[in-house]
Design a protein around this motif. Sequence first.
Motif: not given
Length: 369
Positions: A211, A217, A352
């Motif tokens: 992350d 993404d 995510w």
Amino acid sequence: MKKALSLLLALTMSLALASCASSETTTETTAPATTETTTAPATTEAVESELPDPATAAPIVVYLNDFDAVIGDAFYEATGYQVEVFVGNGAEIASRIEAEGDNPLWDVVWMDSMPSMYAMGENGQLLTNYEIENAANLTDYYAEIVPEDGRYYPTGAHSAGLLVYNTDVYTAETAPKTFDDLLNADAGYKVGMANPSVAAPAYPLVAWFMDEYRTDDSLDGGFEFFSTLLDNGMTIYPKNPQIVTALSSGEIDVAILQESNAYDMLNTGEPVALIWPEDGAPASVRVAGICAQSDNVAIAKLFIEFLLEAETQQMLVDLGDEGYFTPSVEGAYMNDQRAADNATLVYADTPWAAANEAEIKAWFADQAG
């Protein structure tokens, strides 16, 4: 609530004691003799109408990462309800749940990997939108972690990876001081870390780095970070205890190591030093949820209430298998050693991390061979 709870527990304990001569506890561990609880569902009336007689109730089945199995006997002593605990690493628990499919044998899962639990909620495997009164006990930090649908509740968090180095090899001046220092190939660090496809807390660790280094993404930045470490000779071990052995034997001299393992090494006299990053260490948040198909929902809810009591969490800090964690509720406190080290935690974006879990774990599985 306290007065109503005392009356409730007096009732449940008298029923449990009446049946003790003919019933056996099915938990796998022993609990502190003086463990107490101050937990209850929202109202005494709700408890009396929903909770079965402890003398005849089937045990709830808890799937638990390999920490704090003492909770089974603690819950039994407090409420009279029996618990069957299956303890395993993250891969074992995930495999077991997957194998059971539409016929789950578990009532509660309590795991060291919040992204994995989030994904279970997305798959409809976790009960949602039920009331847990003791959620009001959560600190602001942890209250923000609870999903809107209440699919799980956090019981605490620990560092999934501190920077630990061998003091026989490095001094405070020559040792790596940040995770980014490990990227320096010229330093010659022999690094070890756990495999996120096996060890539950290793995925939240890796997810935080992925992350942190991602662009939008894309996973490329995170994969590049770990590829560089691997090119520098980093070894991926199945679980944290294998890292401890490697660090102790000299096979490696630097580790990204889960904190209870790190403190255990320090406290047993191993030549190691621990580094807590100033901005916080990647966290593994322990969360508990109820099976959407459970037949023991009332007792499972009581179990979640029990986990969110300050007395329960303080017992786990003081006497549990892995007491190095930050409790999730007001009135429970981390141990003095962590407090003195200014332990602070950060965690990856959970939706995510859950959405990318399969791809990231597959990549690490390939690297580990």
